[in-house]
Design a protein around this motif. Structure first.
Motif, mmCIF file in Angstrom:
data_model
loop_
_atom_site.group_PDB
_atom_site.id
_atom_site.type_symbol
_atom_site.label_atom_id
_atom_site.label_comp_id
_atom_site.label_asym_id
_atom_site.label_seq_id
_atom_site.Cartn_x
_atom_site.Cartn_y
_atom_site.Cartn_z
ATOM 1 N N ILE A 58 24.849 1.682 20.215
ATOM 2 C CA ILE A 58 26.302 1.587 20.032
ATOM 3 C C ILE A 58 26.777 0.159 19.800
ATOM 4 C CG2 ILE A 58 28.564 2.028 21.087
ATOM 5 C CD1 ILE A 58 27.069 4.593 20.231
ATOM 6 N N LEU A 59 26.264 -0.798 20.554
ATOM 7 C CA LEU A 59 26.734 -2.177 20.408
ATOM 8 C C LEU A 59 26.432 -2.745 19.023
ATOM 9 C CD1 LEU A 59 25.957 -3.708 23.919
ATOM 10 C CD2 LEU A 59 28.151 -2.908 23.013
ATOM 11 N N SER A 60 25.272 -2.410 18.472
ATOM 12 C CA SER A 60 24.962 -2.893 17.112
ATOM 13 C C SER A 60 25.795 -2.137 16.074
ATOM 14 C CB SER A 60 23.471 -2.777 16.814
ATOM 15 O OG SER A 60 23.051 -1.434 16.828
ATOM 16 N N TRP A 61 26.060 -0.862 16.331
ATOM 17 C CA TRP A 61 26.912 -0.093 15.409
ATOM 18 C C TRP A 61 28.321 -0.677 15.372
ATOM 19 C CZ3 TRP A 61 25.742 5.826 16.499
ATOM 20 C CH2 TRP A 61 24.373 6.073 16.213
ATOM 21 N N ALA A 62 28.782 -1.181 16.504
ATOM 22 C CA ALA A 62 30.131 -1.758 16.584
ATOM 23 C C ALA A 62 30.289 -2.945 15.637
ATOM 24 C CB ALA A 62 30.433 -2.189 18.011
ATOM 25 N N GLU A 63 29.174 -3.592 15.301
ATOM 26 C CA GLU A 63 29.234 -4.761 14.417
ATOM 27 C C GLU A 63 28.639 -4.475 13.046
ATOM 28 O OE1 GLU A 63 29.120 -8.477 16.246
ATOM 29 O OE2 GLU A 63 28.504 -7.684 18.191
ATOM 30 N N SER A 64 28.430 -3.202 12.777
ATOM 31 C CA SER A 64 27.799 -2.817 11.509
ATOM 32 C C SER A 64 28.770 -2.932 10.340
ATOM 33 C CB SER A 64 27.305 -1.360 11.619
ATOM 34 O OG SER A 64 26.792 -0.930 10.370
#
Length: 197
Positions: free
Chosen positions: A111-117
């Motif tokens: 989720i955290l990497s998706w938030a900055e995708s």
């Protein structure tokens, strides 16, 4: 139906009540198996008519208690392929949200990497996955993810921000009011977020 979806997809023209009726017997059998057949899901996802993707989503929902942490990479493939709000929103709150509630480490791993995708649909899922959490919402996480996306000009991101805040305002109105006062958000996000304030 295709026009409503901005002609992104072909349709067979089967409305949801008909689909539900057609799927009923199949899902009775499926629920007995308790094992998710990902080959079946991806076969449906590859078919051109949108109803097959809806069937795949309904299939996952029918077996969502059988989802495992390892399924997140498969879910990601569904999010980024044939992406539009109708599939992504189900994958966000009903599927990803359900899985993250059971396996909180997924927030760190995905989720955290998706938030900055740069992929708007992954970012949208990161914003919406807690949509049904109510008092179990991690407000600091919601704040972090929204802040990461607050400068985005994309309609689907700003709509998701507003929707997430509006939903959380039903649980903690004061937190949402304070968040809106302390942060600069897109007008669309503010309008959506303020509905129940």
């Amino acid at each position: 139906m295709s026009a409503y979806m901005k002609d992104h997809f072909q349709y067979l023209g089967i409305q949801k009540p008909q689909r539900t009726e057609l799927q009923k017997e199949f899902f009775k059998q499926v629920k007995k198996q308790k094992r998710i057949d990902w080959d079946f899901i991806f076969m449906l996802w590859d078919l051109p008519e949108r109803e097959f993707q809806y069937l795949a989503l309904d299939y996952i929902l029918a077996l969502k208690n059988g989802l495992q942490k390892a399924d997140m990479d498969r879910i990601k493939l569904l999010i980024i392929n044939k992406s539009w709000w109708d599939s992504v929103d189900i994958l966000a709150s009903n599927i990803t949200g359900n899985l993250c509630a059971k396996h909180q480490e997924i927030v760190q791993s995905h989720i955290l990497s998706w938030a900055e995708s740069d992929n708007i649909w992954l970012a949208r899922v990161s914003i919406l996955f807690q949509l049904k959490y109510k008092e179990n919402t991690d407000a600091e996480l919601l704040k972090f993810i929204i802040t990461r996306n607050s400068n985005n000009k994309e309609f689907f991101i700003n709509k998701a921000i507003g929707w997430a805040l509006r939903e959380y305002s039903k649980t903690d109105k004061e937190w949402v009011k304070s968040f809106l006062e302390c942060n600069t958000l897109n007008t669309l996000s503010v309008r959506e977020a303020s509905k129940y304030l």
